[in-house]
Scaffold this active site. Structure first.
Site, PDB file in Angstrom:
ATOM      1  N   CYS A 284       0.988  -1.171  -0.105  1.00 29.61           N
ATOM      2  CA  CYS A 284       0.029   0.032   0.050  1.00 29.61           C
ATOM      3  C   CYS A 284       0.847   1.434   0.106  1.00 29.61           C
ATOM      4  O   CYS A 284       2.107   0.987  -0.151  1.00 29.61           O
ATOM      5  CB  CYS A 284      -0.887  -0.042   1.259  1.00 29.61           C
ATOM      6  SG  CYS A 284      -0.014   0.282   2.906  1.00 29.61           S
ATOM      7  N   ALA A 285       0.151   2.513  -0.013  1.00 27.06           N
ATOM      8  CA  ALA A 285       1.229   3.634  -0.162  1.00 27.06           C
ATOM      9  C   ALA A 285       2.004   3.675   1.038  1.00 27.06           C
ATOM     10  O   ALA A 285       3.114   4.029   1.106  1.00 27.06           O
ATOM     11  CB  ALA A 285       0.059   4.624   0.003  1.00 27.06           C
TER      12      ALA A 285
END
Length: 375
Positions: free
Chosen positions: A73-74
């Site tokens: 994910c980020a």
């Protein structure tokens, strides 16, 4: 038992070793399509995190149980939660420590080769951003070229091999990433060199890089000779190191050529770009090993993870070097420009010293792929 983290350094080794890896990327579809991890034997599934809040049962059959699985994910948090759900469902899974933010910032040092009379040249590969930077080492001294903002990587590396950084150089005023050159120079008391035609608006002192300038590293006549090579910027300068290596900045890449528009002057600078590629570089030895400041695609990596190829080979294989008609070349370059890098105007102003964003803002400014090339 908790889910194990996988570091950006560990993923880098898998890229270089061409290891199989299945990546579940839980960022939004638009972010995934714009920029993702790359590896020759990586497989991907993009399912946004918000679609998995009720569980992972509906995607289990899309995830190969026989492969190593990495959730991405980020910034890390969402991937931990999804990885835990997959682990509870019986899968062997890890999450990317620090998320894509950490992937964007990791530098993987690769030794390129030896220099005459002792010394080495190293390439720092930023796999998550496509940036390449260099350290030239001789007799206890080092020069850093086109550094990223992650300056500890260079300083720690120099300390680890027992050398002192005495010179820091940028081939041009960068627009796609924030240079760490000035900060390295401040930390190490090194000289910081910039092409003066790119430095008209900078707010700090620097040493002017001009054509024919020779900078000595150590005591072994390891010369870094400046070669004026405009086209990406008006001041773009290449370096011929030790008569063996051509550090081409953002003018020539392995599979593409530099874009001339990041100061809004594509029509003006495309002629300079052609002049550099088709005249100035043609006067150099075909045996020079080209070391660019960026790469676009994972296929440009060699078996050892380096990005390098002989100039003569690029004369034969690089499409941008083989367009005889000048009008066709101009149309290719100006009509085939990729999207502008994220926040490139702010990045240029940061590199001029006009603004001083904090670390988190700098991370945000750089997020996304390298977009310095025309292919």
């Amino acid at each position: 038992m908790t889910v194990n983290p996988m570091t950006a350094a560990e993923v880098s080794k898998k890229v270089i070793n061409k290891t199989d890896l299945f990546i579940l990327d839980v960022r939004n579809e638009s972010d995934f399509n714009d920029w993702k991890m790359e590896g020759e034997n990586f497989d991907f599934l993009n399912i946004p995190y918000f679609d998995l809040l009720d569980g992972v049962e509906e995607i289990i059959n899309q995830i190969p149980a026989h492969k190593e699985i990495l959730v991405v994910c980020a910034k890390e948090g969402s991937s931990v939660m999804v990885a835990e759900m997959l682990f509870e469902a019986g899968l062997n899974v890890s999450y990317l420590k620090g998320g894509m933010k950490a992937w964007s910032e990791h530098l993987e040092p690769v030794k390129i080769g030896e220099l005459t009379n002792g010394g080495e040249i190293y390439q720092f590969v930023r796999l998550g951003k496509g940036c390449l930077s260099y350290m030239v080492v001789s007799n206890g001294e080092a020069a850093v070229i086109d550094s990223t903002r992650m300056i500890d990587a260079y300083i720690d590396f120099a300390d680890g091999i027992g050398v002192k950084i005495t010179h820091v150089l940028d081939t041009h005023l960068h627009a796609d990433h924030i240079s760490g050159g000035r900060r390295i120079a401040e930390r190490t008391n090194a000289d910081y060199w910039l092409p003066p035609k790119d430095a008209a608006e900078v707010t700090f002192e620097y040493q002017p890089l001009e054509s024919g300038k020779v900078i000595k590293i150590g005591h072994s006549a390891i010369d870094i000779e400046a070669l004026y090579s405009p086209g990406h910027t008006i001041g773009s300068t290449s370096f011929v190191v030790d008569g063996k290596y051509l550090l081409s900045g953002d003018i020539l890449f392995i599979d593409s050529i530099g874009r001339p528009d990041l100061a809004g002057l594509a029509e003006d600078w495309v002629g300079d770009l052609r002049e550099t590629l088709y005249t100035r570089y043609r006067e150099l030895s075909d045996e020079l090993i080209v070391l660019p400041s960026h790469f676009m695609i994972i296929d440009e990596l060699n078996e050892d993870g380096s990005v390098a190829k002989k100039l003569g080979t690029l004369f034969d294989e690089n499409h941008g070097m083989n367009i005889a008609d000048e009008i066709e070349f101009r149309e290719l370059v100006t009509g085939n420009l990729p999207p502008q890098p994220n926040a490139y105007q702010d990045i240029r102003e940061t590199n001029m010293g006009k603004i001083e964003p904090d670390d988190e803002k700098q991370r945000e400014m750089e997020i996304g792929p390298n977009r310095c090339a025309v292919r």
